[in-house]
Design a protein around this motif. Structure first.
Motif, PDB file in Angstrom:
ATOM      1  N   VAL A  17       0.838  -1.200   0.000  1.00  0.00           N
ATOM      2  CA  VAL A  17       0.000   0.000   0.000  1.00  0.00           C
ATOM      3  C   VAL A  17       0.875   1.253   0.000  1.00  0.00           C
ATOM      4  O   VAL A  17       0.681   2.172  -0.811  1.00  0.00           O
ATOM      5  CB  VAL A  17      -0.962  -0.002   1.207  1.00  0.00           C
ATOM      6  CG1 VAL A  17      -1.897   1.201   1.140  1.00  0.00           C
ATOM      7  CG2 VAL A  17      -1.762  -1.300   1.259  1.00  0.00           C
ATOM      8  N   SER A  18       1.861   1.300   0.897  1.00  0.00           N
ATOM      9  CA  SER A  18       2.772   2.439   0.944  1.00  0.00           C
ATOM     10  C   SER A  18       3.537   2.584  -0.368  1.00  0.00           C
ATOM     11  O   SER A  18       3.831   3.696  -0.807  1.00  0.00           O
ATOM     12  CB  SER A  18       3.771   2.270   2.100  1.00  0.00           C
ATOM     13  OG  SER A  18       3.113   2.134   3.333  1.00  0.00           O
ATOM     14  N   ALA A  19       3.864   1.452  -0.979  1.00  0.00           N
ATOM     15  CA  ALA A  19       4.650   1.465  -2.218  1.00  0.00           C
ATOM     16  C   ALA A  19       3.818   1.825  -3.439  1.00  0.00           C
ATOM     17  O   ALA A  19       4.341   1.874  -4.548  1.00  0.00           O
ATOM     18  CB  ALA A  19       5.301   0.097  -2.424  1.00  0.00           C
ATOM     19  N   ASN A  20       2.519   2.090  -3.255  1.00  0.00           N
ATOM     20  CA  ASN A  20       1.629   2.421  -4.365  1.00  0.00           C
ATOM     21  C   ASN A  20       1.492   1.261  -5.350  1.00  0.00           C
ATOM     22  O   ASN A  20       1.397   1.464  -6.565  1.00  0.00           O
ATOM     23  CB  ASN A  20       2.114   3.673  -5.101  1.00  0.00           C
ATOM     24  CG  ASN A  20       1.138   4.824  -4.954  1.00  0.00           C
ATOM     25  OD1 ASN A  20      -0.036   4.619  -4.651  1.00  0.00           O
ATOM     26  ND2 ASN A  20       1.592   6.037  -5.191  1.00  0.00           N
ATOM     27  N   LEU A  21       1.483   0.049  -4.815  1.00  0.00           N
ATOM     28  CA  LEU A  21       1.348  -1.153  -5.635  1.00  0.00           C
ATOM     29  C   LEU A  21       0.040  -1.881  -5.326  1.00  0.00           C
ATOM     30  O   LEU A  21      -0.056  -3.104  -5.447  1.00  0.00           O
ATOM     31  CB  LEU A  21       2.543  -2.085  -5.405  1.00  0.00           C
ATOM     32  CG  LEU A  21       3.909  -1.500  -5.792  1.00  0.00           C
ATOM     33  CD1 LEU A  21       5.029  -2.459  -5.395  1.00  0.00           C
ATOM     34  CD2 LEU A  21       3.984  -1.179  -7.285  1.00  0.00           C
ATOM     35  N   GLY A  22      -0.956  -1.113  -4.934  1.00  0.00           N
ATOM     36  CA  GLY A  22      -2.257  -1.695  -4.600  1.00  0.00           C
ATOM     37  C   GLY A  22      -2.884  -2.471  -5.735  1.00  0.00           C
ATOM     38  O   GLY A  22      -3.678  -3.393  -5.491  1.00  0.00           O
ATOM     39  N   ARG A  68       4.905   6.181  -1.638  1.00  0.00           N
ATOM     40  CA  ARG A  68       5.890   6.393  -2.705  1.00  0.00           C
ATOM     41  C   ARG A  68       5.325   7.387  -3.716  1.00  0.00           C
ATOM     42  O   ARG A  68       4.201   7.223  -4.199  1.00  0.00           O
ATOM     43  CB  ARG A  68       6.210   5.062  -3.397  1.00  0.00           C
ATOM     44  CG  ARG A  68       7.209   5.194  -4.558  1.00  0.00           C
ATOM     45  CD  ARG A  68       7.624   3.832  -5.082  1.00  0.00           C
ATOM     46  NE  ARG A  68       6.519   3.107  -5.696  1.00  0.00           N
ATOM     47  CZ  ARG A  68       6.237   3.125  -6.996  1.00  0.00           C
ATOM     48  NH1 ARG A  68       6.964   3.864  -7.838  1.00  0.00           N
ATOM     49  NH2 ARG A  68       5.223   2.415  -7.459  1.00  0.00           N
ATOM     50  N   VAL A  69       6.117   8.406  -4.043  1.00  0.00           N
ATOM     51  CA  VAL A  69       5.683   9.440  -4.977  1.00  0.00           C
ATOM     52  C   VAL A  69       6.798   9.744  -5.972  1.00  0.00           C
ATOM     53  O   VAL A  69       7.954   9.379  -5.759  1.00  0.00           O
ATOM     54  CB  VAL A  69       5.297  10.756  -4.243  1.00  0.00           C
ATOM     55  CG1 VAL A  69       4.138  10.525  -3.291  1.00  0.00           C
ATOM     56  CG2 VAL A  69       6.505  11.342  -3.506  1.00  0.00           C
ATOM     57  N   GLY A  70       6.428  10.423  -7.040  1.00  0.00           N
ATOM     58  CA  GLY A  70       7.403  10.967  -7.967  1.00  0.00           C
ATOM     59  C   GLY A  70       7.708  12.408  -7.587  1.00  0.00           C
ATOM     60  O   GLY A  70       6.852  13.111  -7.042  1.00  0.00           O
ATOM     61  N   LEU A  71       8.919  12.847  -7.890  1.00  0.00           N
ATOM     62  CA  LEU A  71       9.335  14.219  -7.596  1.00  0.00           C
ATOM     63  C   LEU A  71      10.095  14.786  -8.787  1.00  0.00           C
ATOM     64  O   LEU A  71      10.970  14.128  -9.352  1.00  0.00           O
ATOM     65  CB  LEU A  71      10.249  14.273  -6.363  1.00  0.00           C
ATOM     66  CG  LEU A  71       9.621  13.916  -5.008  1.00  0.00           C
ATOM     67  CD1 LEU A  71      10.720  13.646  -3.990  1.00  0.00           C
ATOM     68  CD2 LEU A  71       8.713  15.048  -4.527  1.00  0.00           C
ATOM     69  N   GLY A 100      10.489   8.661  -4.135  1.00  0.00           N
ATOM     70  CA  GLY A 100      10.801   8.541  -2.726  1.00  0.00           C
ATOM     71  C   GLY A 100       9.530   8.413  -1.916  1.00  0.00           C
ATOM     72  O   GLY A 100       8.419   8.402  -2.458  1.00  0.00           O
ATOM     73  N   TYR A 101       9.696   8.315  -0.611  1.00  0.00           N
ATOM     74  CA  TYR A 101       8.569   8.210   0.313  1.00  0.00           C
ATOM     75  C   TYR A 101       8.427   9.511   1.084  1.00  0.00           C
ATOM     76  O   TYR A 101       9.423  10.048   1.599  1.00  0.00           O
ATOM     77  CB  TYR A 101       8.779   7.037   1.272  1.00  0.00           C
ATOM     78  CG  TYR A 101       8.562   5.705   0.611  1.00  0.00           C
ATOM     79  CD1 TYR A 101       7.349   5.032   0.745  1.00  0.00           C
ATOM     80  CD2 TYR A 101       9.550   5.130  -0.181  1.00  0.00           C
ATOM     81  CE1 TYR A 101       7.136   3.806   0.121  1.00  0.00           C
ATOM     82  CE2 TYR A 101       9.347   3.913  -0.805  1.00  0.00           C
ATOM     83  CZ  TYR A 101       8.139   3.258  -0.654  1.00  0.00           C
ATOM     84  OH  TYR A 101       7.929   2.058  -1.283  1.00  0.00           O
ATOM     85  N   VAL A 102       7.185  10.013   1.143  1.00  0.00           N
ATOM     86  CA  VAL A 102       6.891  11.214   1.918  1.00  0.00           C
ATOM     87  C   VAL A 102       5.660  10.945   2.781  1.00  0.00           C
ATOM     88  O   VAL A 102       4.880  10.022   2.520  1.00  0.00           O
ATOM     89  CB  VAL A 102       6.636  12.448   1.018  1.00  0.00           C
ATOM     90  CG1 VAL A 102       7.849  12.753   0.163  1.00  0.00           C
ATOM     91  CG2 VAL A 102       5.384  12.257   0.154  1.00  0.00           C
TER      92      VAL A 102
END
Length: 391
Positions: free
Chosen positions: A272-277, A308-311, A351-353
């Motif tokens: 879930v945190s990794a955006n792999l839902g 996890r997001v893009g920057l 990265g993770y924010v």
């Protein structure tokens, strides 16, 4: 699917195409326990060639496994959160190995490789599906851990085979299909993204899968190691195809917003945190029955503390893994992958924010060489995927 952590192993193995890479002028580096080609002409040149034409990547360090037996799908569903039993022959699915705490042990691709047995009209037999078989491609640095995990948890009625005498070649780019169709006499004409076929090319038995880790259309080709050099030569004889190293593979997958195992995803991160839902199929979420289900569902219901997001980062200086991310004076995350994007001509990172700051457009700062660089949360992928999904 992904790649893996950099090598820390003293004994370095060689790939089936090792001598071929050296003849092509590759600069070799240790990675995932193997000497691997990091570049030939240069990372940016090779990156751009793949975006415009077709690049040939040697990914033979990845683990290729076959799981067979009547209970193969049922047993794999104890370990993977995706729907395996409903995966039709020839179809491919991205999935995850998860531990009891909900942490990601590895990410992988699983193909329903159940063979079709042709009927014999003279003998009066009809065509039918053979014994259930599932082909897994796992990350090279994790393959021995994955094999041990699978052997520990799979029922004895299921057979796990490590296909260690096979090489794996990826052909990626907008002209990959054109080149491969020419070589394979249009055998992959009707294939779409996440489909796989077996094909005998002369004396070479191949498994061809329309997938890859660059964001471009392309194919991964499993071939017996003894034929790998002949196949690589045949593909590189096509005007669209050049050999490409690990450096460009990494910059391409970063632009595609794809996570790298050991960096963007680890046992410390959950799906879930990794955006792999998307790898957690709805039915399997509800039914459970897979290792880590309870922990992952807790995160899904309560919401993860970080995502996890893009920057995108202002200026020309790239932020690398480990760089801290700030909102004002407060550190709110860290970079897990970063570099300069040849396509966008600017620094990008993942990265993770903190979840409250994960919305697109949120303004943050990244610390690079003791300087705070303005950054903004950006949608993933950075460069649109160009997978061939059919008409």
């Amino acid at each position: 699917m992904s790649d893996e952590t950099e090598d820390t192993i003293a004994e370095i193995e060689t790939l089936p195409l090792d001598a071929w890479h050296r003849r092509k002028g590759a600069r070799m580096v240790p990675f995932a326990g193997y000497d691997m080609p990091i570049q030939y002409e240069g990372i940016v040149v090779e990156h751009n060639w793949t975006r415009q034409q077709a690049g040939l990547f040697d990914v033979s360090h990845m683990g290729q496994l076959m799981v067979t037996g009547d209970k193969a799908a049922e047993e794999l569903e104890k370990l993977l959160p995706g729907a395996i039993a409903s995966l039709k022959p020839g179809k491919v699915r991205y999935s995850l190995l998860v531990n009891e705490d909900g942490g990601i042990l590895d990410d992988l691709m699983v193909t329903n490789a159940t063979p079709w047995i042709e009927g014999d009209e003279e003998a009066g037999t009809e065509g039918h599906w053979g014994d259930p078989a599932y082909y897994l491609v796992v990350n090279g640095a994790m393959k021995w851990d994955d094999i041990a995990h699978l052997r520990e948890h799979l029922d004895d009625d299921v057979t796990l085979t490590h296909m260690d005498e096979h090489a794996l070649i990826a052909l990626q780019g907008p002209n990959a299909a054109t080149a491969l169709n020419r070589v394979m006499r249009n055998v992959i004409d009707d294939m779409v993204f996440m489909e796989s076929v077996c094909h005998d090319f002369g004396e070479w038995p191949l498994r061809i899968t329309r997938a890859g880790y660059t964001g471009e259309d392309g194919f991964e080709i499993s071939v017996p190691a003894e034929f790998a050099e002949s196949l690589a030569d045949r593909l590189c004889a096509e005007i669209e195809v050049r050999p490409i190293g690990l450096g460009a593979r990494d910059s391409l997958r970063l632009e595609a917003g794809l996570p790298l195992y050991g960096h963007d995803i680890t046992t410390e991160t959950d799906p879930v945190s990794a955006n792999l839902g998307f790898a957690l199929s709805k039915k399997r979420r509800e039914q459970g029955g897979w290792i880590g289900h309870d922990k992952v569902m807790q995160v899904l219901e309560s919401g993860p503390p970080q995502k996890r997001v893009g920057l995108t980062i202002e200026g020309r200086m790239p932020a690398r893994e480990g760089a801290p991310i700030f909102s004002g004076d407060t550190q709110v995350g860290r970079i897990t992958s970063g570099g300069f994007s040849p396509t966008l001509e600017r620094p990008i990172a993942m990265g993770y924010v903190d979840t409250a700051l994960a919305q697109e457009g949120t303004e943050l700062e990244v610390e690079v060489r003791n300087k705070r660089l303005p950054a903004k949360v950006a949608p993933l992928p950075f460069v649109p995927h160009r997978y061939h999904r059919g008409k």
